[in-house]
Design an enzyme around this catalytic site. Sequence first.
Site, short mmCIF file in Angstrom:
data_model
loop_
_atom_site.label_atom_id
_atom_site.label_comp_id
_atom_site.label_asym_id
_atom_site.label_seq_id
_atom_site.Cartn_x
_atom_site.Cartn_y
_atom_site.Cartn_z
N GLU A 48 7.43 114.99 6.71
CA GLU A 48 8.62 115.41 7.37
C GLU A 48 8.48 116.29 8.24
O GLU A 48 7.94 117.86 7.62
CB GLU A 48 9.88 115.31 6.42
N ASP A 59 19.75 122.73 2.36
CA ASP A 59 18.81 123.26 2.99
C ASP A 59 19.17 124.33 1.61
O ASP A 59 20.11 125.86 1.92
CB ASP A 59 18.14 123.15 4.02
#
Length: 259
Positions: A48, A59
């Site tokens: 990724e 995140d």
Amino acid sequence: MRIADKFRELKAKNEKALIAYICAGDPSADATREYVHTLVKGGVDMVELGLPFSDPVADGPTIQAASDRSLEAGMNPDTYFELAASIKEQVPLICMTYYNLIFRRGVEKFVKDCAASGITGIIVPDLPIEETDDILKACKAHCVDMIFMVTPLTDKERMQKIFTKGSGFLYIVSRLGVTGTRDDVAKSTKEVLDKVNTALPRAVGFGISNGKQATEVIAAGADAIIVGSAFVNIIASQDNVEGRLEELARELKAGCIGQ
């Protein structure tokens, strides 16, 4: 390389997939290219490649800081696609980013640029399934997988929509909250895996950081593990980065073999 091809290859070897996340451009595009090479050398099956955004809502602090470093170093979508095209490892590359960047570039152009640069999958954490018609159409036209997430709170009706529309693999968020390393495997991991009835490979992320956790998650029924913050922490340290990335990749991959 297509994601489905990699899963078929691994199944023939009785292996599960190790998927690594790193932020493109942290600390530079050249360094990212070398880190991808090192991760694959250590056993990573897919990468990724994060396209940084200024407000990465899914995140935690580790990847937020990596995004900040990358943006400060000049990473942008044009540079990102140039970087992706320059990576020659024979593994699937997956773009993980936020919808604002896709919308500003234009959905069709963004997906076309992904395909042209060798990216075969896209993950967009802040794009709800109800708003995906345009990007799904573009992904189908350019043979790019649209990968969706489910969480411990995703209900059955919503899961069915995701199973129907998604491709590549299903990203299972193992715990509530944001990305980051954890000391244990969430109890909700097994519960979510048991609820997920799909032909798509099931990849578990959020909180996995060592070989013991990898073994537990694979034993619980996952087809893949996704590890990000543990790798990003090594990059942030700038201490023997390539050696430590390869070592951690080997440890994690060992938990994906022969179970």
